[in-house]
Design an enzyme around this catalytic site. Structure first.
Site, short mmCIF file in Angstrom:
data_model
loop_
_atom_site.label_atom_id
_atom_site.label_comp_id
_atom_site.label_asym_id
_atom_site.label_seq_id
_atom_site.Cartn_x
_atom_site.Cartn_y
_atom_site.Cartn_z
N LYS A 104 0.98 -1.06 -0.04
CA LYS A 104 0.06 0.02 -0.09
C LYS A 104 0.81 1.36 0.07
CE LYS A 104 -0.82 0.03 5.07
NZ LYS A 104 -1.65 0.38 6.04
N ARG A 153 -10.33 -0.30 14.90
CA ARG A 153 -10.48 0.68 13.76
C ARG A 153 -11.35 0.01 12.89
NH1 ARG A 153 -4.27 1.46 11.43
NH2 ARG A 153 -4.77 -0.43 10.64
N TYR A 202 16.66 29.77 7.35
CA TYR A 202 15.46 30.90 7.86
C TYR A 202 15.65 31.02 9.18
CZ TYR A 202 12.98 30.77 3.40
OH TYR A 202 12.70 30.88 2.03
N MET A 224 12.25 24.64 2.21
CA MET A 224 11.57 23.63 0.99
C MET A 224 12.47 22.93 0.23
SD MET A 224 8.29 24.65 -1.44
CE MET A 224 7.39 25.39 -0.42
C1 LIG Z 1 -3.63 -4.71 8.00
C2 LIG Z 1 -2.26 -4.41 7.94
N1 LIG Z 1 -1.62 -5.48 7.90
C3 LIG Z 1 -0.07 -5.35 7.58
C4 LIG Z 1 0.57 -4.37 7.66
C5 LIG Z 1 2.01 -4.11 7.50
O1 LIG Z 1 2.46 -3.55 8.88
P1 LIG Z 1 4.06 -3.41 9.02
O2 LIG Z 1 4.43 -2.54 7.97
O3 LIG Z 1 4.35 -2.89 10.64
O4 LIG Z 1 4.82 -4.61 8.79
C6 LIG Z 1 -0.23 -3.05 7.61
C7 LIG Z 1 0.30 -1.85 7.53
O5 LIG Z 1 0.04 -0.85 8.47
C8 LIG Z 1 -1.66 -3.15 7.87
O6 LIG Z 1 -2.46 -1.95 7.72
#
Ligand SMILES: Cc1ncc(COP(=O)(O)O)c(C=O)c1O
Length: 359
Positions: A35, A130, A254, A302
């Site tokens: 992700k 969550r 700055y 920046m």
């Molecule tokens: C549902 C879920 N599983 C696994 C992971 C992987 O976590 P990590 O990067 O701590 O291994 C995440 C990341 O946030 C997650 O949201």
């Protein structure tokens, strides 16, 4: 005409780190987490570097599309599940596996017409609070999903809230709760993130979901004691674009917050918070100039930072500056920024070119 700030991504790190994960969880299947554009590393490139991965997961449908477009054929799990009927239809078409964590997502599945099968991960809330169904409703939701024609397999899923704290019993509590509430089930289970994989073997279950460790960083704050042989994939680099001689009393940046105590030299490097190098980093944060540690001084702008290179020999325009990477642990910089490596990786801006190699 590339901008000077570059994130060099060593693709060889991914199979290496995957192997470390396999050694820690030899009986399990592995679903790397891609992700947020693979934590800023480039999801398509990372997926391609892991042809042997059992599956992948991403947060949203929109993150799965470039992977399928690029010809990635492994199962891909959508961690937040489908948000509407269109997404569900597309998920079925693209053969994406779905986390189901809300009742309306069950209803979407129940209303789905057509023959295309889908694997679902029924998410139970074991304490993160969550996403997920209360564990007490497990049997009821499981039965409902069993009655859905397009659901070809139901697996169980939960997420650990405190696994990065190795002395916190909350992980045990979550794990026990999952066991107790699903005691009669023989379904496949996934619970462990990187910290679970590294520190809590009993959370490994059937599928593990490594994120940060795949990128070669540690989820633990006391990471120095926890060298698991991971290889950092990202090195954030730039170059020097100006040199300034300073005498006692001269300032840089700055607000003039840093004042020279003696005669020396300041190098200006082309990177700043516009690239994702945090503005909150304090004076004294280490960088590597031609491989030598030197302190960043004054405020992060920046597009630029100032570095006291008075002790580094013969620094010149265009010399290399490393902000984090194999020789300068991202964990050290994250700690100084009062954050975690995850945020630093994800914050590397699109204007920073990703340069891929395999070394
Ligand atoms: C549902 C879920 N599983 C696994 C992971 C992987 O976590 P990590 O990067 O701590 O291994 C995440 C990341 O946030 C997650 O949201």
């Amino acid at each position: 005409m590339n901008p000077p700030a570059q994130a060099h991504i060593n693709l060889a790190a991914f199979p290496h780190n995957y192997q470390v994960i396999q050694q820690l969880a030899p009986e399990q299947k592995i679903m790397p987490v891609l992700k947020a554009n693979a934590y800023g590393h480039g999801s398509v490139q990372v997926a391609r570097a892991l042809p042997a991965a059992d599956a992948f997961c991403v947060a949203f449908m929109a993150e799965a599309l470039p992977l399928r477009d690029a010809g990635i054929t492994q199962p891909i799990t959508i961690l937040l599940g489908p948000q509407n009927a269109e997404e569900l239809a597309l998920a079925l078409e693209l053969q994406l596996d779905l986390v189901i964590h809300r009742l309306d997502q069950v209803v979407l599945l129940e209303n789905q017409v057509g023959e295309r099968p889908v694997v679902v991960w029924l998410k139970l809330n074991t304490g993160m609070n969550r996403l997920g169904f209360p564990v007490t409703s497990f049997a009821e939701i499981y039965q409902r999903l069993k009655g859905v024609t397009c659901v070809s397999e139901i697996r169980l899923f939960s997420h650990l809230a405190c696994a990065d704290e190795t002395d916190n019993d909350y992980t045990l509590e979550q794990s026990n709760l999952l066991d107790q509430s699903t005691a009669d089930s023989t379904a496949t289970v996934s619970l462990a993130n990187s910290a679970g994989i590294m520190a809590w073997p009993h959370t490994h279950r059937n599928w593990v979901r490594p994120g940060i460790m795949l990128y070669g960083a540690s989820p633990f704050s006391d990471w120095r004691e926890r060298d698991f042989g991971l290889k950092p994939a990202m090195t954030l680099k730039t170059s020097i674009i100006s040199l300034q001689d300073v005498k006692p009393g001269d300032r840089t940046g700055y607000g003039g917050t840093w004042v020279a105590e003696k005669t020396g030299q300041i190098a200006i490097a082309a990177i700043g918070y516009g690239d994702g190098y945090p503005r909150c980093l304090p004076s004294g944060t280490p960088v590597l100039v031609n491989g030598e540690r030197a302190p960043m001084v004054g405020r992060v702008s920046m597009d630029m930072i100032s570095i006291d290179v008075s002790h580094v020999p013969a620094v010149q325009i265009d010399d290399e500056v490393i902000l984090w990477g194999e020789q300068l642990p991202v964990e050290e910089i994250a700690e100084l920024a009062n954050t975690i490596p995850y945020e630093l990786f994800c914050s590397v801006n699109v204007r920073v070119h990703r340069i891929y190699s395999s070394t």
